[in-house]
Each structure stands twice: as C-alpha cells, then as structure tokens.
Design a protein around this motif. Structure first.
Motif, mmCIF file in Angstrom:
data_model
loop_
_atom_site.group_PDB
_atom_site.id
_atom_site.type_symbol
_atom_site.label_atom_id
_atom_site.label_comp_id
_atom_site.label_asym_id
_atom_site.label_seq_id
_atom_site.Cartn_x
_atom_site.Cartn_y
_atom_site.Cartn_z
ATOM 1 N N TYR A 68 0.852 -1.185 0.000
ATOM 2 C CA TYR A 68 0.000 0.000 0.000
ATOM 3 C C TYR A 68 0.896 1.246 0.000
ATOM 4 O O TYR A 68 1.715 1.436 0.906
ATOM 5 C CB TYR A 68 -0.914 0.015 1.222
ATOM 6 C CG TYR A 68 -2.033 -1.003 1.155
ATOM 7 C CD1 TYR A 68 -3.171 -0.757 0.398
ATOM 8 C CD2 TYR A 68 -1.944 -2.205 1.852
ATOM 9 C CE1 TYR A 68 -4.206 -1.674 0.327
ATOM 10 C CE2 TYR A 68 -2.979 -3.135 1.795
ATOM 11 C CZ TYR A 68 -4.097 -2.863 1.029
ATOM 12 O OH TYR A 68 -5.112 -3.782 0.956
ATOM 13 N N MET A 69 0.717 2.055 -1.021
ATOM 14 C CA MET A 69 1.443 3.320 -1.112
ATOM 15 C C MET A 69 0.460 4.456 -0.890
ATOM 16 O O MET A 69 -0.531 4.590 -1.616
ATOM 17 C CB MET A 69 2.111 3.466 -2.487
ATOM 18 C CG MET A 69 2.829 4.796 -2.678
ATOM 19 S SD MET A 69 3.584 4.962 -4.317
ATOM 20 C CE MET A 69 4.907 3.769 -4.157
ATOM 21 N N PHE A 70 0.721 5.278 0.110
ATOM 22 C CA PHE A 70 -0.181 6.369 0.439
ATOM 23 C C PHE A 70 0.035 7.538 -0.521
ATOM 24 O O PHE A 70 1.170 7.881 -0.865
ATOM 25 C CB PHE A 70 0.030 6.821 1.880
ATOM 26 C CG PHE A 70 -0.499 5.848 2.896
ATOM 27 C CD1 PHE A 70 -1.837 5.846 3.228
ATOM 28 C CD2 PHE A 70 0.345 4.913 3.479
ATOM 29 C CE1 PHE A 70 -2.334 4.933 4.149
ATOM 30 C CE2 PHE A 70 -0.136 4.010 4.402
ATOM 31 C CZ PHE A 70 -1.485 4.007 4.730
ATOM 32 N N VAL A 71 -1.072 8.139 -0.908
ATOM 33 C CA VAL A 71 -1.064 9.203 -1.901
ATOM 34 C C VAL A 71 -0.674 10.515 -1.235
ATOM 35 O O VAL A 71 -1.193 10.860 -0.158
ATOM 36 C CB VAL A 71 -2.444 9.319 -2.573
ATOM 37 C CG1 VAL A 71 -2.491 10.503 -3.535
ATOM 38 C CG2 VAL A 71 -2.783 8.021 -3.298
ATOM 39 N N ASP A 72 0.237 11.235 -1.860
ATOM 40 C CA ASP A 72 0.546 12.597 -1.439
ATOM 41 C C ASP A 72 -0.613 13.489 -1.881
ATOM 42 O O ASP A 72 -0.869 13.652 -3.074
ATOM 43 C CB ASP A 72 1.859 13.060 -2.062
ATOM 44 C CG ASP A 72 2.311 14.404 -1.521
ATOM 45 O OD1 ASP A 72 1.564 15.012 -0.723
ATOM 46 O OD2 ASP A 72 3.410 14.853 -1.899
ATOM 47 N N LEU A 73 -1.327 14.045 -0.929
ATOM 48 C CA LEU A 73 -2.554 14.777 -1.244
ATOM 49 C C LEU A 73 -2.311 16.026 -2.060
ATOM 50 O O LEU A 73 -3.250 16.565 -2.660
ATOM 51 C CB LEU A 73 -3.281 15.143 0.055
ATOM 52 C CG LEU A 73 -3.705 13.953 0.932
ATOM 53 C CD1 LEU A 73 -4.467 14.446 2.149
ATOM 54 C CD2 LEU A 73 -4.529 12.954 0.147
ATOM 55 N N GLU A 74 -1.097 16.503 -2.096
ATOM 56 C CA GLU A 74 -0.797 17.700 -2.881
ATOM 57 C C GLU A 74 -0.403 17.369 -4.326
ATOM 58 O O GLU A 74 -0.284 18.279 -5.146
ATOM 59 C CB GLU A 74 0.331 18.498 -2.211
ATOM 60 C CG GLU A 74 0.065 18.853 -0.768
ATOM 61 C CD GLU A 74 -1.235 19.605 -0.572
ATOM 62 O OE1 GLU A 74 -1.612 20.395 -1.467
ATOM 63 O OE2 GLU A 74 -1.878 19.417 0.486
#
Length: 516
Positions: free
Chosen positions: A57-63
């Motif tokens: 699982y790779m978390f998305v950079d919200l920016e």
C-alpha cells in the motif's frame, strides 16, 4: 459523465464502496475530501488514500495529482463506440497513522473506521504466542457489534469465526471449539457499552506486535533480485526484520528517541542510530527513487504526529491514574474507642442516621446493615480478613485493651466450657473504600488509655456484658484522616514517568533528521 471526468472507486475499512467522480487534473486532496464527505468522516488526520503497488500500500501525497499514481489510461479519454463504460480506478481509504488510545478520536465515524481497520489487521495477525489475546478481542468485537449476549437470540452459530479470528487459530482449534467457548467470553462483557467495547478492542489490538504497523520490503544489497528485509513503521518507531525460511525475524527495534538520522539518496536508505559511534549505520535499498520519497514522507509525518499526540496521551494517562486512586480498597484497624465516622466538613451539630446512638465499646464485626456503617460517608464495608501469621501475643502487643463480642452464629458449643483460656485479643479489620486518600493515613492507630489494661483477660468465649469505660475523645483526623496531611499524601501521589518508552518528559528534543 464528461470526457475530462474520471470514475474512481474508494474502498472503506467497513468494506463499503464509494463511487466518486473527479477531474483528470484533480489532486489527491480533492478525492480525499469527497471521500470524507460521503463517509461522514470529520476527524480525518489519521487516515489517507492509498493505492497498491507491488503488493504494498502506497499512500497518496494529497498535494500531488492523481495521474501520478494511476496508469497511463488516466490521461487517455474514453474511446468512442467501446462496449460499456471504462473500469473505475481503485483507491483505498485506510488508516495511515496508528494511535494506541482510541479516546483521542472524538469523531464516532473515525473511531468506527479505525476499529474496522484494526479488526481486519487482527484477522491477518500471526502472533502465535498470544493466542489468548484473540479470544479476548473476539469478545470485545462481539460486544461492540451485537451488544449484550442474549440467551434466546445468540445461540448456535450466531457469528462467523472468520470475522473475528485469524485463519491459523481456526485451523488449530476448530470452528466448533470457538463457537462453544467464545459465547462465554461474550457473556462476560455484559453491561459494556459499544463505545467502551470499541475502545478496549483498540487498546488490546495495539498490543499485538504485527497489528498497528506498516510493512515495506527492502533489499539488503543493490544487486539482489528479491527483497529479504522488511521495514516496519510502528507506534513507537521503526523495526527491521529479515526473512529466514519465509518467516520474518526481528533484527533491530528503533524507538523514535533512539534514531539519530534517516537518509534517502536515490535508492539508498540509511538508518543511523543515536549516540556513538557516529560511523555506525544500516544501509538498505528501496528499488526506486519513488519508493524512497514515499518512505521519507511517511516516516517524517508519522514522527511529527507522534510528537503532537504526546500531550493528549499524557493527559489521558493522568486522568486514568486519578480515577484509579479513588477506586482502591484499604484496611482500617482500630480498638474499642468510640468512632465518629462523620466527615470533618459536616460540623459537630450535623447527624447522619441516628446521632444519639454510640458504637458499643466492645468490638463487633461491621456489616452492611450495621449501625456503624450507616453513618459512614463515602465508605463501603467489605469482608473481614485476619492475618493468620499473627499470633495472640503479637496482637496483644500491637493493639492492647481490646475485647470481643461475637454474634450467636459464630459461637459454638465449646464456648460454654468453664476451664480458663489463654489471654488473647481481637481487633476489628473492616475493609472500606475511601476516595482520594493514601494508605499511609490509615496506619495511625489511636493510643489506648491505660484504664483498658484489665480487658486483656477476656477471651473469645467470654460473652458476659462488662461496663465500658468512658474513652477519651480522639480527633477524627487521627482515626480516618479526613484532613489531608501533605507530609503523608505527597509520597503516595508521586508517579514514575519511566513506565512508557513514548514518554518524553524531562528529555531533550529528539535529534531527528530526515535527509533526502
């Protein structure tokens, strides 16, 4: 749907699905905000959007833009004349930052999503040395999901073992064993509210080593074709495992205060522990620069959130300790002096119960319905216990001038024998519960008047009434210690701050440094 819109499927920890539409130039924050609004999530700082890359699982950079995390089909418009709509892009709303105490979440939806995520993690847990913990977690989960156990409704297979237990526990014990014993544990949680059951589930689940943790695979050498090192991001810091015969073995455990520097340079990942020697470091390889940036950002934000939550967690621990102080039980030992159990703040003229009555100078066992307990404010009499290691000589030495008046139910036939007995003494031991008092205040035994020395010749069998000498009035503060003495209370109220590795009281700022 317009040509510049994209269909996105967001999967929640509750296994619910959200179908959302965003623009082709949308960022991760736009999609995350839509998902939180649809799910009713107000406290979203513990969650994040993630995608699956190489079984991780790779978390998305919200920016960043969403096109960076999806395939090239994201930018391509839908072809005209194709059969049916294009498959949606899949993302996951998952817990990004773990916390061991669910009370820091005031939002009910956030707490429920966090609970569902941990329940899924428990199903995949492999702590074979903590098998009993899974049965306790199942009891909390059943209480949170179904409420109190009902004999008529909760019979037979009223729950699926696969929902609350890992597969290896089911394979080891069998479904019949679980269905036979788990309801008894569920029944013991009667009266526990669903909220409290969820909080206890969160607390116990976070005590398992492989539940509140994110795992990432690393390479031990840049030429390796298979990742054999596993990096675990835990509640307290980082852990490094190595796979041996397809089983991870713990190599290093680094709490946040013990990490001096984390450095990412391209595909290289360096861990430098705090303290000498300065040349000591661990070097691993991530495989690509994108994974290095992802790990750096996740480690940095996890450490920042860990520091920001410490004041709230310390405050919760202080409240819990203060509540425990008011719930412990203490022993009260006294002689035959007259006891005024009214609190000092009530005044001399106030009465509770029957003010005209006085306790008998002869010793008796206080019970729930006795007159002595009716005037006790904030106390509950408990059961009587006598230390068998103390003989009559020790009792006569420590607490002189005491007599006994046992009830008729406790007097057997041998008490009528005329032959003399050895002198003994009896003290009354009544377990009471006091609020906000230390144990040292109850060790003050009132001094006994000299005139009571003739009562030592009384035995347990001597039940003849004797005239009671008029005792000297004793201050109430000496008997029960209602007035707080700082010299007595202060040592008991001190608490050690070395019980948790997360406690940062009295420490210097952490020498953390994150270098790309």
């Amino acid at each position: 749907m317009r040509a510049q819109d994209r269909d996105v499927l967001v999967l929640l920890p509750t296994r619910e699905q959200l179908r959302l539409v965003v623009g082709v130039q949308a960022t991760g924050r736009e999609l995350f905000q839509q998902a939180c609004d649809r799910a009713g999530l107000r406290e979203a700082q513990f969650f994040g959007l993630s995608v699956v890359r190489n079984n991780e699982y790779m978390f998305v950079d919200l920016e960043q833009k969403l096109s960076k995390y999806f395939s090239k089909d994201w930018r391509r418009p839908a072809r005209q004349g194709t059969r049916g709509p294009r498959a949606p892009f899949v993302t996951f709303l998952r817990v990004q930052y773990y916390v061991e105490d669910g009370r820091v979440m005031s939002d009910r939806t956030a707490r429920h999503l966090y609970y569902c995520h941990l329940k899924e993690q428990v199903r995949r847990s492999q702590c074979v040395h903590r098998e009993e913990a899974y049965f306790l977690l199942a009891a909390y989960g059943l209480q949170a999901d179904l409420g109190n156990h009902r004999e008529r409704a909760h019979v037979g297979r009223y729950f699926q073992p696969q929902t609350y237990f890992p597969e290896w526990v089911i394979a080891k014990r069998g479904s019949a064993y679980i269905l036979r014993h788990a309801p008894a544990l569920h029944r013991e949680q009667r009266g526990l509210s669903p909220k409290e059951a969820v909080l206890r589930f969160i607390r116990e689940a976070c005590r398992l080593e492989d539940v509140p943790v994110h795992f990432f695979r690393l390479y031990q050498d840049k030429k390796d074709d298979r990742a054999t090192i596993v990096l675990g991001l835990t509640l307290r810091g980082m852990q490094v495992y190595q796979e041996v015969n397809h089983s991870p073995q713990l190599l290093y455990d680094f709490p946040w205060p013990h990490i001096g520097k984390l450095a990412f340079l391209g595909k290289t990942f360096e861990i430098r522990p705090a303290g000498p020697p300065a040349a000591r470091k661990l070097v691993y390889y991530t495989g690509c620069a994108a994974r290095s940036r992802h790990l750096l950002r996740l480690l940095r934000t996890s450490h920042q959130l860990h520091l920001s939550l410490q004041p709230a967690l310390r405050r919760l621990r202080q409240l819990e300790e203060e509540r425990e102080k008011k719930c412990y039980r203490e022993s009260y030992i006294s002689d035959a002096l007259e006891l005024d159990l009214r609190p000092a703040s009530s005044g001399d003229s106030g009465d509770c119960g029957d003010s005209g009555r006085q306790l008998s100078p002869r010793l008796s066992l206080l019970s729930v319905g006795s007159q002595g307990s009716s005037c006790t404010l904030g106390m509950e009499p408990g059961e009587m216990s006598v230390d068998e290691s103390l003989g009559p000589e020790a009792l006569c030495k420590d607490v002189p001038s005491c007599s006994s008046s046992p009830s008729s139910g406790d007097t057997d036939g041998d008490s009528r024998a005329p032959h003399p007995r050895k002198p003994v003494a009896v003290v009354r031991v009544t377990l009471v519960k006091m609020r906000g008092r230390s144990a040292e205040a109850l060790h003050q035994v009132p001094e006994t008047p000299v005139g009571h020395a003739d009562q030592r010749s009384c035995s347990l069998e001597d039940v003849r009434p004797r005239p009671a000498p008029r005792p000297k009035p004793v201050p109430r503060s000496r008997l029960l210690g209602f007035r707080r003495d700082p010299r007595l209370v202060a040592p008991c109220e001190r608490r050690s701050t070395n019980c948790l590795s997360l406690d940062l009281l009295g420490e210097d700022p952490l020498p953390e440094e994150f270098v790309v």
